[in-house]
Enzyme design. Structure first.
Site, mmCIF file in Angstrom:
data_model
loop_
_atom_site.group_PDB
_atom_site.id
_atom_site.type_symbol
_atom_site.label_atom_id
_atom_site.label_comp_id
_atom_site.label_asym_id
_atom_site.label_seq_id
_atom_site.Cartn_x
_atom_site.Cartn_y
_atom_site.Cartn_z
ATOM 1 N N HIS A 15 1.733 4.140 -0.105
ATOM 2 C CA HIS A 15 2.930 4.548 -0.842
ATOM 3 C C HIS A 15 3.180 3.619 -2.024
ATOM 4 O O HIS A 15 4.238 3.642 -2.620
ATOM 5 C CB HIS A 15 4.134 4.517 0.100
ATOM 6 C CG HIS A 15 4.189 3.254 0.872
ATOM 7 N ND1 HIS A 15 3.368 3.020 1.956
ATOM 8 C CD2 HIS A 15 4.884 2.125 0.699
ATOM 9 C CE1 HIS A 15 3.597 1.803 2.411
ATOM 10 N NE2 HIS A 15 4.487 1.245 1.656
ATOM 11 N N CYS A 16 2.185 2.780 -2.354
ATOM 12 C CA CYS A 16 2.372 1.888 -3.506
ATOM 13 C C CYS A 16 1.380 2.239 -4.605
ATOM 14 O O CYS A 16 1.753 2.692 -5.679
ATOM 15 C CB CYS A 16 2.107 0.430 -3.105
ATOM 16 S SG CYS A 16 3.126 -0.175 -1.801
ATOM 17 N N ILE A 17 0.100 2.027 -4.309
ATOM 18 C CA ILE A 17 -0.915 2.035 -5.359
ATOM 19 C C ILE A 17 -1.061 3.396 -6.037
ATOM 20 O O ILE A 17 -1.191 3.460 -7.251
ATOM 21 C CB ILE A 17 -2.261 1.520 -4.804
ATOM 22 C CG1 ILE A 17 -2.071 0.177 -4.105
ATOM 23 C CG2 ILE A 17 -3.291 1.392 -5.918
ATOM 24 C CD1 ILE A 17 -1.405 -0.900 -4.922
#
Ligand code: SAJ
Length: 419
Positions: free
Chosen positions: A256-258
């Protein structure tokens, strides 16, 4: 103080502030998180129950879904999600809602720090106006700052207290107050000149990863055409003791970040009439990997005289990365959907993910001791430590390995197909 959003970022913060002697309330709309925290229980892998229960039982720590707790808060740290919407544009509704909620319960002297990853400008364009529209003066009655989260789930070495933390204040006084707050729990604070700079630091960190992963994914596609093993080449390049940092190709970009953070940056720049070409290109390449993997699977089956349609395939690993249970944005989901569309019969094995019910997929993991030979092919998507590499190589008929997990494993390597 109040931490708004007690997920994988907020809960460790709650624990650190409680440990430092603060009276802390974890505020969340999820009644289950509120219930568990008030019961002294942890629901985040990196946070032990023993980190929580003593503070709850002595009354220093509690959780609530009642926004009036904000009226008692001297400090509020906002750790709410910042997803993308269906058109892959930033969705900052949780930040807006949290800020509106704070402003409804605001009193003079509050410090408000946003930790959620977002595009440069959010703090000054969204939080500051809402927190000063009721007559509060920035830097006197209300102090606003941005400090990116750097929580790395599962990282045994770097925890919240010993990971350097970047801080940008809306005014110099705001920075001073936010620094005073975090100095109680963070060993090394890194002040920068503005909230925009702090917002940009986080996006650079994760864009750096997405772009470099995109690069090695393209190196994998080039290596295929050159008859070269990209993993061997990257491992050899990684022996360079300076000026190189290894990244490895894979089935695509999960988590859910990169996959998400760089698109917050490119979206903001589009609004300023600038195209962030590296981000767009990396996103295009990384997003193409699931389709590329499905073609590799088709080729591998074809080499055995089989079509994808009707083949029984075992997907080894559906989590977005090694030894985690999170399937958010996992490329495995896209790969499984594509294979089902082409008529394959799909099973999966993942010791960290008992079942998958999303993306139109309704599947449960088969046991880890599954007989790999009972499928037409095994496809390694996630390199979980728990997989028995030697037995998989011995039993499987064909293996498509997107993670190079058989490096150094003895056996019949003719059945192996790479990226
Ligand atoms: N991936 C590759 N090749 C690589 C590295 C990663 O394909 O060489 C894939 C992974 O399989 C995964 C995705 O990219 O699907 C993201 O992997 P990640 O290692 O970046 O892990 P994340 O998403 O958990 O990223 C977090 C981030 N932490 C924060 O935002 C605070 C990131 O900044 C960290 O650098 C990263 O953890 C980390 O280093 O573990």
């Amino acid at each position: 103080m109040v931490v708004m959003g007690i997920g994988y970022v907020g809960l460790p913060l709650v624990v650190e502030f409680a440990r430092a002697g603060f009276r802390v309330t974890g505020y969340d709309r999820d009644p289950e998180k509120v219930r568990l925290l008030n019961a002294g229980q942890s629901y985040i892998g990196d946070v032990e129950q023993s980190d929580i229960s003593p503070h709850v039982s002595c009354g220093r720590l509690d959780a609530s879904d009642d926004p009036t707790v904000l009226a008692e808060a001297d400090a509020v740290v906002v750790c709410v999600p910042t997803p993308l919407n269906k058109t892959k544009d930033p969705d900052i509704r949780f930040i807006v809602d949290a800020t509106d909620t704070i402003s409804r319960h605001q009193h003079p002297g509050m410090v408000v720090v946003l930790e959620s990853t977002t595009y440069p400008g959010t703090t000054n364009e969204v939080l500051v106006p809402k927190l000063t529209e009721n007559g509060m003066t920035l830097g006197q009655d209300v102090f606003v700052a941005f400090s990116p989260e750097r929580v790395d789930p599962g990282n045994e070495k770097y925890k919240t207290h010993n990971t350097p933390k970047v801080l940008g204040g809306a005014t110099p006084r705001c920075l001073e107050v936010a620094t005073a707050l975090y100095s109680h729990i963070i060993q090394n604070l890194v002040p920068v000149s503005s909230p925009e700079a702090a917002e940009m630091v986080k996006l650079l960190e994760n864009t750096f990863r997405a772009v470099n992963i995109g690069l090695v994914n393209e190196i994998a596609m080039m290596s295929r055409r050159l008859g070269i093993d990209p993993f061997e080449v990257i491992r050899a390049a990684a022996t360079k003791p300076f000026g190189f940092m290894p990244f490895y190709p894979g089935p695509g970009l999960g988590g859910h970040c990169i996959p998400i953070d760089p698109l917050y940056l490119s979206w903001k720049l589009r609004s300023l009439k600038y195209q962030a070409r590296f981000i767009d290109l990396a996103d295009a390449i990384n997003s193409s990997m699931p389709g590329y993997v499905v073609e590799r699977i088709a080729d591998a089956l074809n080499s055995d005289g089989r079509a994808v349609k009707g083949s029984e395939l075992l997907i080894a690993g559906v989590a977005y990365k090694r030894d985690v249970s999170d399937v958010r944005e996992s490329p495995a989901l896209d790969i499984i959907s594509r294979l089902l569309e082409r008529g394959a019969l799909i099973s999966y094995v993942d010791p960290h993910v008992p079942d998958v019910n999303e993306h139109g997929i309704e599947l449960a993991s088969v046991p880890l001791d599954v007989d790999f030979g009972s499928y037409d092919a095994v496809v390694v998507i996630t390199d979980h430590s728990a997989f028995d590499r030697e037995r998989m190589l011995r039993q499987a008929k064909i293996i498509v390995d997107t993670r190079d997990i058989f490096r150094g494993v003895e056996g019949d390597r003719s059945k192996l197909h790479g990226l």
